[in-house]
Each structure stands twice: as C-alpha cells, then as structure tokens.
Design an enzyme around this catalytic site. Structure first.
Site, PDB file in Angstrom:
ATOM      1  N   ASP A  12       1.033  -1.076  -0.179  1.00 48.86           N
ATOM      2  CA  ASP A  12       0.073  -0.162   0.220  1.00 48.86           C
ATOM      3  C   ASP A  12       0.991   1.226  -0.066  1.00 48.86           C
ATOM      4  O   ASP A  12       1.832   1.291   0.916  1.00 48.86           O
ATOM      5  CB  ASP A  12      -0.806   0.011   1.296  1.00 48.86           C
ATOM      6  N   ASP A 132     -15.637  -3.161   0.424  1.00 47.03           N
ATOM      7  CA  ASP A 132     -15.021  -2.831   1.778  1.00 47.03           C
ATOM      8  C   ASP A 132     -16.083  -2.692   2.478  1.00 47.03           C
ATOM      9  O   ASP A 132     -16.958  -1.719   2.170  1.00 47.03           O
ATOM     10  CB  ASP A 132     -14.191  -1.655   1.397  1.00 47.03           C
TER      11      ASP A 132
END
Length: 241
Positions: A12, A132
């Site tokens: 990330d 998500d």
C-alpha cells in the site's frame, strides 16, 4: 485467477512510501520504506501475486502514486493487482495493457456499475471488484462514506456483470492484527462462484487457515508480514500440512 490458495502481500503506497493503516484511517499509518524494495522483497520470499494500492488515489480519486506503481510493475515478474484512484474504463484498460494483471475497482464500481461490464468486454476476468465493508455495509471513498449496500448482494450483481473476482475487505478488523471474522467472508463466498479474495484482520497463520476454510481463494496480508508475525514461507508450509 489463482492456481491454488494464495497468500498475497500488500504493498500500500501513500506519499511514495509503503504504509499500513489501522481501520483505513489516515494518520494511523506505519511506514515501511520504499515500495519497489518491499515488492522485490516479497517476490524474493516467494509471493506469486502482489496486491498494490495507491492509498492517496483511493482517498483523493486521482492516482497520486502512479510512478511508484509503475516502478513496481517494471521491477517484478509476478502478476500484480492494482487499486486506488482508477475511475474510468480508459484508465483501467491503459493499466491492463501496460502490465497490470488485474485492476481493482471500488468507489468507481459502486458509483457506476456499468464500468465493470465495459472493462470486462475487452479484458475478461481482469476486474476485481472491491467490496469494503464496515458494520455490514459497503463503504467507499477510502472507507469514509457508507453506501447502504449489502456486501453479499453487491457481490452477486458484480459477478453477473462480468467481474473476475471479488476483493472483500473487512474494514472493522483491518490492520489491527487481532483476528478475522470468518462468517462475513463466508457470506460472500457462498453468494458467488467467482474467486473471492479476503482482506483484513490477519494476525496469525491460523487466521489464514480460517479464511481458507470460509471459502476464500486468496488472502491479502499486510501488517502481519511487515511486522514479522510470520513469513510467507511459514504460511505456505502451514497451508500445505
């Protein structure tokens, strides 16, 4: 999409550095250095796929770390899946044609479900729709906005639209290293026949086993690997037992 169950390291990227967030909240990050070095380290350790996210892109809607991502794609010889700031079919196709194996669509897919059909027409099975969820609701815009969507029901719609797989991130446990919620994942895997990649909460190898038992085809692991809770080799050996 995957040859056997995979443990996929997360890379990330925020402001040009590898980070891990807690619960997806800005300001909670721990930094782990250069993205290319991290990617090369995971590949050397045996990763068969890498999970790349442009976190600034996820929050701002623009691919702020495009150059860092490009450097990773150029440096490694394993498939990469990329999300964060991909908003149009043209963006997705450009990435897919330049070496990215799969694009991850979250906010863009929720705001414009037809986008999944559009990309899948020219690049079949190369869209991974990111669902998500927090408190049982799909969230978008870097996990800051609720949508009212049920994750399992949304997964069915995207599977019908041609998505190659579903990435299900449990935001409530993401980055906390405190364990996974298997039933939340199981609801997704039982709803669709396409591959499901689970993410969020993994702190031990037993958590990985649990997610595999819930029907996931792969699991994305970030903090547990960066903090040395276990190695990729440890995980593979345990899963082969």
């Amino acid at each position: 999409m995957f040859e056997g169950f995979e443990v996929i390291p997360a890379v990330d990227v925020q402001e040009g550095k590898v980070v891990q967030l807690v619960g997806g909240e800005r300001g909670s990050e721990t930094a782990y250095g250069d993205p290319v070095e991290a990617a090369e380290r995971w590949v050397a350790a045996g990763a068969r796929t890498l999970h790349l996210v442009d976190l600034d892109g996820a929050f701002e809607g623009e691919r702020e770390n495009a150059r860092a991502i490009e450097r990773i794609v150029e440096a490694v010889d394993v498939p990469v899946q990329l999300g964060g700031g991909i908003r149009t079919a043209a963006d997705a196709r450009s990435l897919l044609d330049s070496g990215v194996e799969r694009v991850i669509l979250g906010t863009a897919a929720v705001e414009n479900p037809d986008l999944v059909d559009e990309i899948s027409e020219t690049h079949p099975e190369r869209v991974l729709v990111s669902l998500d969820a927090s408190d049982g609701e799909v969230v978008v815009a870097g996990w800051t906005e609720g949508t009212g969507l049920n994750p399992a029901e949304a997964a069915v719609e995207y599977a019908e639209r041609g998505a190659g797989g579903i990435l299900f991130t449990d935001v409530d446990v993401e980055g906390r290293l405190e364990g996974v919620e298997a039933e939340r994942v199981r609801r997704i895997t039982e709803a669709v026949s396409i591959p499901v990649v689970a993410s969020g909460g993994v702190g031990t190898i037993d958590d990985i086993r649990t997610l595999r038992g819930a029907g996931a085809d792969a699991v994305v692991v970030g903090s547990a690997l960066y903090e040395g809770r276990f190695t990729l080799a440890d995980a593979r050996a345990a899963l082969d037992e």
